[in-house]
Design an enzyme around this catalytic site. Structure first.
Site, mmCIF file in Angstrom:
data_model
loop_
_atom_site.group_PDB
_atom_site.id
_atom_site.type_symbol
_atom_site.label_atom_id
_atom_site.label_comp_id
_atom_site.label_asym_id
_atom_site.label_seq_id
_atom_site.Cartn_x
_atom_site.Cartn_y
_atom_site.Cartn_z
ATOM 1 N N LYS A 1 -8.710 9.186 -16.265
ATOM 2 C CA LYS A 1 -7.631 10.121 -15.926
ATOM 3 C C LYS A 1 -6.637 9.449 -14.980
ATOM 4 O O LYS A 1 -6.905 8.371 -14.435
ATOM 5 C CB LYS A 1 -8.206 11.377 -15.276
ATOM 6 C CG LYS A 1 -8.910 11.140 -13.945
ATOM 7 C CD LYS A 1 -9.507 12.423 -13.395
ATOM 8 C CE LYS A 1 -10.212 12.154 -12.061
ATOM 9 N NZ LYS A 1 -10.758 13.390 -11.463
ATOM 10 N N TYR B 1 16.988 3.472 7.016
ATOM 11 C CA TYR B 1 17.430 4.856 7.157
ATOM 12 C C TYR B 1 16.998 5.458 8.494
ATOM 13 O O TYR B 1 15.902 5.209 8.984
ATOM 14 C CB TYR B 1 16.863 5.719 6.030
ATOM 15 C CG TYR B 1 17.526 5.491 4.694
ATOM 16 C CD1 TYR B 1 18.902 5.643 4.530
ATOM 17 C CD2 TYR B 1 16.764 5.139 3.585
ATOM 18 C CE1 TYR B 1 19.512 5.453 3.299
ATOM 19 C CE2 TYR B 1 17.355 4.948 2.342
ATOM 20 C CZ TYR B 1 18.732 5.106 2.206
ATOM 21 O OH TYR B 1 19.317 4.915 0.985
#
Length: 368
Positions: free
Chosen positions: A38, A264
């Protein structure tokens, strides 16, 4: 492998073979092996891993959702595939693609029976999930009689296995709880089989169950994280090989003067002159912002380079003030020597989260 020229996830199928063989050596010859693929095979490549497990002789595969199973069928994977958390809206597709559902509540059981009838199915293989303490999905002991009645009176389905999931098998301090789960499951399964009149396969062990509770291997085991190189314990990690290495390159080097800021929100203001390297990997590639501001790190020429400032969407900047390196040099985010466990520990998370977060836009290459 040759030096990478861009952000790349290297997937070592030889390491996968090693891990599979190690896990198989822990099992009785009669115990079946289910490989959990998965979440894109824990962030690697579900198709390549599934095909390799099929080649190695795995008995079963498991995915979380129907869409994941469909992708494997489209790629030519023919092994039986257990869908661990299917939704009724996808049951027709599940049957069309010969996938096998985990049925965990009366709602999904009733809806699957109805759809399987409408599609003229006979003895379609289903798997019954029992809740023994994880309290996530599953029927309880009190539900077993009603579930068995539905199974016996509906020829469209046939219960192939009954299973449960251990909640804390990696934590030996919780061994009493785990042993109680195993004991409870065996009792429920015994009663269930008597009510059904036949014996489905039984399975409860995940990776840590396989390694820590051999008495609970039963008819099949489900191995996930251990296939990818992690045993949830240093005791076992030494016998496993991480199959994935995440690498990148230095795009540009900057000389930062004291007082200048980086990235940033000016998340880092240089206290002294420093040197940084910009690397083309960011939170859109799976390296979360939580690793910014020096919590996370990479390795350049085998030296640790902390992340400077915030993680950007497509880039990170790292402190290379004391590292001799050049633009174009290789960068290791994690590999066999500097593992995903190490990076995860820097923020208090686990290797599972690091691995499964790797974006599909990151290039994959394979060592076969």
């Amino acid at each position: 492998m040759s030096k990478v020229l861009e952000t790349t996830l290297e997937i070592d199928l030889k390491a996968l073979t090693h891990n599979f063989n190690y896990l198989k050596s822990k099992l009785r010859p009669t115990t079946k092996f289910l490989g959990v693929v998965k979440a894109f095979a824990y962030g690697s490549d579900a198709v390549e891993v599934a095909k390799h497990l099929q080649h190695l002789g795995a008995d079963y595969l498991a995915v979380a959702y129907v869409k994941e199973g469909v992708a494997l069928r489209d790629a030519g994977v023919t092994l039986p595939i257990l869908v661990l958390h299917p939704q009724p809206v996808n049951f027709k597709t599940l049957i069309d693609r010969c996938l096998e559902p985990s049925l965990y509540s009366f709602k999904v059981l009733n809806e699957f029976i109805e759809i399987s009838k409408n599609l003229n199915q006979s003895n379609y293989p289903v798997h019954i999930k029992i809740n023994t303490g994880l309290n996530r999905l599953g029927f309880t002991a009190d539900d077993i009689e009603a579930v068995s009645d539905k199974a016996k009176t509906n020829e469209s389905i046939k219960i192939k296995s009954v299973f449960s999931h251990l909640a804390a098998s990696e934590d030996l301090n919780e061994s009493e709880f785990t042993l109680n789960q195993i004991s409870q499951f065996k009792l429920i399964a015994k009663n269930f089989s008597e009510l059904l009149g036949y014996q489905p396969w039984l399975h409860i062990c995940n990776t840590s169950g396989v390694l820590n509770y051999p008495e609970a291997h039963l008819d099949m085991v489900r191995c996930g994280i251990s296939l990818y190189g992690f045993g949830n314990n240093p005791k076992y990690d030494q016998y496993l090989k991480p199959i994935a290495s995440l690498k990148s390159v230095i795009s540009q080097i900057h000389l930062i003067k004291k007082g200048e800021s980086i990235g940033y929100n000016r998340a880092l203001v240089a206290e002294n002159d420093m040197k940084t390297a910009t690397i083309p990997i960011g939170h859109a590639d799976g390296l979360s912002r939580i690793y910014g501001k020096g919590k996370g790190f990479v390795f350049i020429n085998d030296q640790k380079a902390p992340i400077a400032g915030n993680v950007c969407m497509d880039m990170i900047m790292v402190d290379i003030t004391h590292i001799n390196c050049d633009e174009g040099d290789e960068v290791i985010v994690f590999d066999n020597n500097h593992t995903a466990n190490d990076l995860a520990a820097s923020t208090g998370t686990i290797s599972y989260e690091i691995l499964t977060a790797i974006s599909n836009r990151v290039k994959r290459c394979y060592i076969k």
